[in-house]
Design an enzyme around this catalytic site. Structure first.
Site, PDB file in Angstrom:
ATOM      1  N   GLY A 187       0.826  -1.194   0.000  1.00  0.00           N
ATOM      2  CA  GLY A 187       0.000   0.000   0.000  1.00  0.00           C
ATOM      3  C   GLY A 187       0.863   1.248   0.000  1.00  0.00           C
ATOM      4  O   GLY A 187       2.085   1.176   0.175  1.00  0.00           O
ATOM      5  N   ASN A 188       0.242   2.391  -0.162  1.00  0.00           N
ATOM      6  CA  ASN A 188       0.991   3.641  -0.185  1.00  0.00           C
ATOM      7  C   ASN A 188       1.636   3.958   1.154  1.00  0.00           C
ATOM      8  O   ASN A 188       2.696   4.572   1.205  1.00  0.00           O
ATOM      9  CB  ASN A 188       0.072   4.795  -0.597  1.00  0.00           C
ATOM     10  CG  ASN A 188      -0.259   4.767  -2.070  1.00  0.00           C
ATOM     11  OD1 ASN A 188       0.579   5.062  -2.900  1.00  0.00           O
ATOM     12  ND2 ASN A 188      -1.486   4.402  -2.393  1.00  0.00           N
ATOM     13  N   THR A 189       0.999   3.541   2.241  1.00  0.00           N
ATOM     14  CA  THR A 189       1.508   3.843   3.582  1.00  0.00           C
ATOM     15  C   THR A 189       2.160   2.634   4.232  1.00  0.00           C
ATOM     16  O   THR A 189       3.235   2.728   4.821  1.00  0.00           O
ATOM     17  CB  THR A 189       0.372   4.352   4.482  1.00  0.00           C
ATOM     18  OG1 THR A 189      -0.239   5.496   3.878  1.00  0.00           O
ATOM     19  CG2 THR A 189       0.912   4.744   5.855  1.00  0.00           C
ATOM     20  N   ASP A 230      -5.356  -3.724  -5.232  1.00  0.00           N
ATOM     21  CA  ASP A 230      -5.861  -4.047  -3.896  1.00  0.00           C
ATOM     22  C   ASP A 230      -7.386  -4.116  -3.873  1.00  0.00           C
ATOM     23  O   ASP A 230      -7.970  -4.951  -3.174  1.00  0.00           O
ATOM     24  CB  ASP A 230      -5.361  -3.023  -2.889  1.00  0.00           C
ATOM     25  CG  ASP A 230      -5.708  -1.586  -3.275  1.00  0.00           C
ATOM     26  OD1 ASP A 230      -5.869  -1.307  -4.470  1.00  0.00           O
ATOM     27  OD2 ASP A 230      -5.787  -0.740  -2.364  1.00  0.00           O
ATOM     28  N   THR A 252      -8.072  22.251  21.654  1.00  0.00           N
ATOM     29  CA  THR A 252      -7.967  22.187  20.198  1.00  0.00           C
ATOM     30  C   THR A 252      -7.670  20.773  19.709  1.00  0.00           C
ATOM     31  O   THR A 252      -8.252  20.303  18.720  1.00  0.00           O
ATOM     32  CB  THR A 252      -6.879  23.144  19.699  1.00  0.00           C
ATOM     33  OG1 THR A 252      -7.198  24.467  20.127  1.00  0.00           O
ATOM     34  CG2 THR A 252      -6.787  23.127  18.183  1.00  0.00           C
TER      35      THR A 252
END
Length: 254
Positions: free
Chosen positions: A8-10, A109, A184
């Site tokens: 995968g890309n990550t 994929d 935040t």
């Protein structure tokens, strides 16, 4: 043993099957500059931790969304495993009809996930894969691949928020404490996770409308565990779905 590799890309997720039994699997960060030698060394080290060696791998298959890494994995197999690695792509036998305008555009994929869903549930069925992008892949009642939807992954959304918002901090993904954030960081986590879960549910409901019926839904991918608990429409997580699909594709093409 059969080596199955999902690039995968990550993250890269890979494992070793003995017939239908997954003996072991691993994840590591995808590095686009990796060479065949580096991949072979990493694979050999991980196998060694479980008492196996490269010589135990007699066949292999790879699905890659990173074009430059597919030839490195196939070269690794040729050099270190002594066989030709099967690469998922155009011409791969899936055992299912493809109802897509241009089948060559389908990510490897996505095709692998659809094959696994069809084998397990028949149809209709939907796979939601949480990765760099979040993909929805749909199998019809007749067991055909229909297509699906693709949206920005939750990590990319979070990164874009901090990069485009000059006063917003970079926040690690974590479960939100409540919808109402008291600072935040908690406010960002609430908005991103609950908002993303709501978007997933909205797309799934629209898919049900188009299919004309409620359907089996399974989530997979490295980030599924963070988002799925906050959705209403996803029934289960199967982190091994893609690896199972790769095994099925190897069996149909060997």
């Amino acid at each position: 043993m059969l080596l199955v590799v999902d690039v995968g890309n990550t993250q890269t997720h890979f494992g070793a099957f003995r017939e239908q039994e997954l003996l072991e699997h691993w994840r590591f960060a995808t590095v686009r500059q990796s060479t065949a030698d580096q991949l072979g060394a990493a694979l050999g080290n991980l196998l060694g931790l479980r008492g196996y060696g490269l010589e135990d791998l007699h066949a292999s298959i790879v699905s890659s969304t990173v074009p430059q890494l597919e030839p490195e994995w196939t070269a690794m197999a040729s050099r270190y495993l002594g066989h030709e690695m099967l690469a998922v792509g155009p011409g791969t036998k899936t055992g299912m009809a493809i109802r897509y305008d241009n089948p060559r555009e389908i990510g490897a994929d996505r095709l692998v996930n659809a094959v696994a869903m069809r084998e397990r549930f028949g149809g209709p069925a939907v796979c939601v894969d949480f990765g760099t992008a979040t993909t929805f892949d749909v199998v019809s009642r007749e067991g055909e691949y229909l297509g699906g939807a693709l949206m920005t992954g939750i990590e990319i959304s979070l990164e874009a928020l901090s990069e485009r918002g000059a006063r917003l901090p970079r926040v690690d993904l974590a479960p939100p404490k409540s919808v109402i954030g008291k600072n935040t960081i908690d406010a960002i986590r609430s908005g991103v996770v609950f908002g993303y879960a709501g978007a997933i549910d909205a797309i799934l409901r629209r898919l049900y409308d188009e299919l004309g019926e409620h359907t089996e839904v399974t989530a997979t991918g490295g980030l599924a565990g963070l988002v799925v608990p906050y959705t209403e429409e996803i029934e289960r997580i199967d982190e091994l779905l893609t690896l199972t699909g790769l095994r099925l594709l190897y069996e149909r093409n060997s």
